[in-house]
Design an enzyme around this catalytic site. Structure first.
Site, PDB file in Angstrom:
ATOM      1  N   TYR A   1     -14.618  -0.784  -1.643  1.00 52.11           N
ATOM      2  CA  TYR A   1     -14.127  -1.273  -0.346  1.00 52.11           C
ATOM      3  C   TYR A   1     -14.989  -2.447   0.122  1.00 52.11           C
ATOM      4  O   TYR A   1     -14.485  -3.493   0.523  1.00 52.11           O
ATOM      5  CB  TYR A   1     -14.198  -0.109   0.648  1.00 52.11           C
ATOM      6  CG  TYR A   1     -13.804  -0.424   2.072  1.00 52.11           C
ATOM      7  CD1 TYR A   1     -12.493  -0.762   2.401  1.00 52.11           C
ATOM      8  CD2 TYR A   1     -14.740  -0.325   3.109  1.00 52.11           C
ATOM      9  CE1 TYR A   1     -12.135  -1.008   3.718  1.00 52.11           C
ATOM     10  CE2 TYR A   1     -14.388  -0.565   4.419  1.00 52.11           C
ATOM     11  CZ  TYR A   1     -13.078  -0.911   4.725  1.00 52.11           C
ATOM     12  OH  TYR A   1     -12.731  -1.151   6.037  1.00 52.11           O
TER      13      TYR A   1
ATOM     14  N   GLN B   1      -4.235   3.171  11.627  1.00 55.15           N
ATOM     15  CA  GLN B   1      -4.964   3.422  12.880  1.00 55.15           C
ATOM     16  C   GLN B   1      -4.977   2.183  13.774  1.00 55.15           C
ATOM     17  O   GLN B   1      -4.714   2.256  14.970  1.00 55.15           O
ATOM     18  CB  GLN B   1      -6.408   3.848  12.564  1.00 55.15           C
ATOM     19  CG  GLN B   1      -7.205   4.224  13.810  1.00 55.15           C
ATOM     20  CD  GLN B   1      -8.716   4.207  13.601  1.00 55.15           C
ATOM     21  OE1 GLN B   1      -9.215   3.728  12.584  1.00 55.15           O
ATOM     22  NE2 GLN B   1      -9.460   4.728  14.558  1.00 55.15           N
TER      23      GLN B   1
ATOM     24  N   LYS C   1     -14.222  -6.377   0.711  1.00 55.92           N
ATOM     25  CA  LYS C   1     -14.442  -7.034   2.009  1.00 55.92           C
ATOM     26  C   LYS C   1     -15.276  -8.313   1.844  1.00 55.92           C
ATOM     27  O   LYS C   1     -14.959  -9.336   2.449  1.00 55.92           O
ATOM     28  CB  LYS C   1     -15.105  -6.078   3.009  1.00 55.92           C
ATOM     29  CG  LYS C   1     -14.184  -4.967   3.503  1.00 55.92           C
ATOM     30  CD  LYS C   1     -12.927  -5.533   4.153  1.00 55.92           C
ATOM     31  CE  LYS C   1     -11.964  -4.504   4.671  1.00 55.92           C
ATOM     32  NZ  LYS C   1     -10.639  -5.057   5.013  1.00 55.92           N
TER      33      LYS C   1
ATOM     34  N   GLY D   1       0.857  -3.612   7.340  1.00 52.19           N
ATOM     35  CA  GLY D   1       0.112  -2.350   7.372  1.00 52.19           C
ATOM     36  C   GLY D   1       0.073  -1.828   8.795  1.00 52.19           C
ATOM     37  O   GLY D   1      -0.928  -1.282   9.259  1.00 52.19           O
TER      38      GLY D   1
ATOM     39  N   ASP E   1       5.455  -2.169   7.316  1.00 51.06           N
ATOM     40  CA  ASP E   1       4.702  -1.151   6.590  1.00 51.06           C
ATOM     41  C   ASP E   1       5.441  -0.809   5.307  1.00 51.06           C
ATOM     42  O   ASP E   1       6.648  -1.030   5.183  1.00 51.06           O
ATOM     43  CB  ASP E   1       4.499   0.102   7.453  1.00 51.06           C
ATOM     44  CG  ASP E   1       3.276   0.891   7.014  1.00 51.06           C
ATOM     45  OD1 ASP E   1       2.196   0.717   7.617  1.00 51.06           O
ATOM     46  OD2 ASP E   1       3.385   1.667   6.032  1.00 51.06           O
TER      47      ASP E   1
HETATM   48  C1  AKB Z   1     -14.477   3.079   6.948  1.00 50.19           C
HETATM   49  O1  AKB Z   1     -15.213   3.986   7.358  1.00 50.19           O
HETATM   50  O2  AKB Z   1     -14.199   2.892   5.753  1.00 50.19           O
HETATM   51  C2  AKB Z   1     -13.924   2.104   7.965  1.00 50.19           C
HETATM   52  C3  AKB Z   1     -14.815   0.933   8.129  1.00 50.19           C
HETATM   53  C4  AKB Z   1     -16.074   1.037   8.871  1.00 50.19           C
HETATM   54  O3  AKB Z   1     -14.499  -0.127   7.649  1.00 50.19           O
HETATM   55  N1  AKB Z   1     -13.726   2.766   9.216  1.00 50.19           N
END
Ligand code: AKB
Length: 320
Positions: free
Chosen positions: A142, A12, A146, A8, A34
């Protein structure tokens, strides 16, 4: 010398992590991978770059063997705001890349760094000086990825001895590649918009605190935790790290002191408002400081000065 794969690499973090790793470990020892050929074409101007789908475990295994890789930086992820638009894709991509990385690390004796995030925390986490070990019940896909990723990485370490390490990144502010699909992206976008149009419309509520890091500190966090003496690590996945915490209004007011003509307003995105409200206001990063010497160098004022200059240069050169 390490042999490193950055998965990846066109995002950024990867865009700046690849040259940072090359500086420390040598150009030939870093492979930038990538999914998208057009991104690989860009990366190949400054790195040994290859096209790789991290979910294709056979190609991934072949690359590790051919290049004798011993360290994987797995940066593959859909971020928080984009993840909410397609939760199934976020789960299969974020967890699929991690699971493949862990299984191949086990087979090939590799270390693995996979960033976690402030997104791993949720509404009922203590928001002020959020401890290293605390309640983690995120309400985004997300964040669910995590937390699961942290647990899975610790499991592969304790069960199979895989050397997994990680940090919980806050918003990362940078002027290499733009972030995409995150809730903290406003703190990067504003600098480009100041340089280009002198105004900015922010989608995050004006009074929401979130932790942030400037990219040079984020890069040091990623390499320092991987270089840390394993006998000093009480934690592994994942360490709180931060260097500043501010609201959009505080950031914009500080920019205006340097650029008096700057104006801004708010058009709050309800998804970003909900996500940002559920995240910590500021982290306690004392475990990272104690266990591997985390010591960020960039505060708010130095970061703003550097970003204003870098973004003005990019806009003047037609790069944005
Ligand atoms: C997001 O905003 O999803 C990321 C993060 C804080 O993990 N930049």
């Amino acid at each position: 010398m390490k042999r490193i794969l950055v998965l990846g690499a066109g995002g950024q973090i990867g865009t700046e992590l690849v040259p940072h790793l090359q500086k420390h470990y040598g150009y030939d020892n870093v492979i930038a991978a990538d999914l998208k050929p057009e991104i690989v074409a860009r990366l190949s101007k400054g790195a040994r770059a290859v096209t790789l789908n991290a979910l294709d475990i056979e190609s991934y295994a072949k690359l590790l063997k051919n290049e004798k890789i011993d360290t994987i930086y797995n940066l593959v992820a859909l971020l928080s705001a984009t993840g909410e638009k397609n939760p199934q894709l976020a789960w299969s991509l974020n967890m699929g890349a991690l699971l493949n990385s862990l299984n191949l690390a086990l087979d090939n004796n590799c270390s693995v760094f996979t960033p976690s995030s402030i997104g791993a925390f949720g509404e009922n986490t203590p928001h002020y000086k959020t401890p290293q070990d605390t309640v983690m019940r995120p309400n985004t896909i997300y964040g669910v990825c995590k937390v699961s990723g942290e647990l899975l990485s610790d499991y592969y370490h304790t069960r199979f001895g895989v050397d997994t390490r990680s940090v919980r990144f806050p918003g990362i502010i940078s002027n290499g590649a733009l972030p995409g699909g995150g809730t903290t992206d406003y703190a990067v976008e504003v600098f480009y918009e100041v340089a280009k149009h002198g105004r900015y419309t922010c989608e995050v509520p004006k009074d929401t605190y979130m932790d942030m890091l400037y990219m040079p500190d984020a890069l040091n966090a990623a390499t320092q935790v991987m270089e840390a003496d394993p006998y000093k690590l009480v934690h592994r996945n994942s360490f709180n790290v931060t260097s500043m915490s501010f609201t959009p209004e505080q950031l914009f007011t500080a920019i205006k002191k340097r650029v008096p003509s700057f104006t801004w307003d708010y058009k709050v995105d309800p998804v970003k408002a909900q996500i940002s409200a559920s995240w910590p206001d500021c982290l306690d990063d004392s475990c990272a400081r104690e266990e591997w010497g985390w010591n960020p160098q960039w505060g708010l004022d130095e970061m703003i000065d550097d970003m204003l200059e870098a973004c003005a240069r990019k806009v003047a050169n037609g790069e944005y």
